[in-house]
Scaffold this motif. Sequence first.
Motif, PDB file in Angstrom:
ATOM      1  N   THR A 189       9.174 -26.103   5.519  1.00 32.38           N
ATOM      2  CA  THR A 189       9.141 -25.093   4.453  1.00 32.38           C
ATOM      3  C   THR A 189      10.146 -25.402   3.359  1.00 32.38           C
ATOM      4  OG1 THR A 189       8.475 -23.426   6.074  1.00 32.38           O
ATOM      5  CG2 THR A 189       9.273 -22.634   3.954  1.00 32.38           C
ATOM      6  N   VAL A 222       5.710 -18.104   5.094  1.00 33.40           N
ATOM      7  CA  VAL A 222       5.656 -19.025   6.228  1.00 33.40           C
ATOM      8  C   VAL A 222       6.444 -18.458   7.406  1.00 33.40           C
ATOM      9  CG1 VAL A 222       6.325 -21.325   7.036  1.00 33.40           C
ATOM     10  CG2 VAL A 222       5.322 -21.051   4.762  1.00 33.40           C
ATOM     11  N   SER A 225       4.515 -15.752   9.185  1.00 29.45           N
ATOM     12  CA  SER A 225       3.385 -16.391   9.862  1.00 29.45           C
ATOM     13  C   SER A 225       3.845 -17.079  11.142  1.00 29.45           C
ATOM     14  CB  SER A 225       2.730 -17.410   8.928  1.00 29.45           C
ATOM     15  OG  SER A 225       2.337 -16.800   7.720  1.00 29.45           O
ATOM     16  N   SER A 226       5.002 -17.706  11.097  1.00 29.55           N
ATOM     17  CA  SER A 226       5.554 -18.367  12.283  1.00 29.55           C
ATOM     18  C   SER A 226       5.913 -17.354  13.360  1.00 29.55           C
ATOM     19  CB  SER A 226       6.800 -19.179  11.892  1.00 29.55           C
ATOM     20  OG  SER A 226       6.490 -20.153  10.923  1.00 29.55           O
ATOM     21  N   LEU A 272      -0.461 -16.102   6.867  1.00 31.17           N
ATOM     22  CA  LEU A 272       0.101 -16.711   5.657  1.00 31.17           C
ATOM     23  C   LEU A 272      -0.641 -16.225   4.415  1.00 31.17           C
ATOM     24  CD1 LEU A 272       2.101 -18.732   4.460  1.00 31.17           C
ATOM     25  CD2 LEU A 272       0.383 -20.522   4.800  1.00 31.17           C
TER      26      LEU A 272
END
Length: 215
Positions: free
Chosen positions: A43, A139, A142-143, A133
């Motif tokens: 990222t 990010v 989303s992770s 996302l």
Amino acid sequence: MVMNFLFLIIAYLLGSIPSGLWIGQVFFKKNLRDYGSGNTGTTNTFRILGPSAGILVFAIDFLKGTLAVWLPIVFHANGWSPIVFGLVAVLGHTFPLFAGFKGGKAVATSAGMLMGFSPVYCLFLLAIFSITLYLSSMVSLSSVVSAGFAIITVIVFPAFHFILPEYDFLFTVIIVFLGGFVIVRHRENIIRIQQKTENLVPFGLNLTKQAPIKK
């Protein structure tokens, strides 16, 4: 047994390759630790060095996990589950020997590990990641969401013989551990999300209305 220990060392060293740090220093004359979040993962690489470097770093970090899982399979080192070697690569990525034991947040290499060991399950979690996302433009969220889904589904899916046909105790323990590990590694991001100041990707809906602080 000797082969297994050798492959554990190789898996850790493979995971320890700090792709983002080295690519930044060699090709861009930038130390990622001095920019953005200071993280050397995918990222921050995207944000600081651009899409080409970010894609390359993601590919390398992803493959580190996959190759570590394949090592004992290709060389017929029996006795230990391949997932163990993938886990060691993830730990190498997070605590890299070649970068002062300060590495990434374990997402890309964990995904690569899953692709090598359970491709369909990996694709399921990548779908969760992609949907989140698009909805959130983050990010980090989303992770975290994907990690949470991993913890839940690795326990629930085998009961219904869905994607994961049966319980694998070691696999379950490792996925639960890594899911929790990924969430903990994102604790600063979670705080920024709560404060609505988390960094965004330049697409998606940003449903939580984050407004990153300009630097």
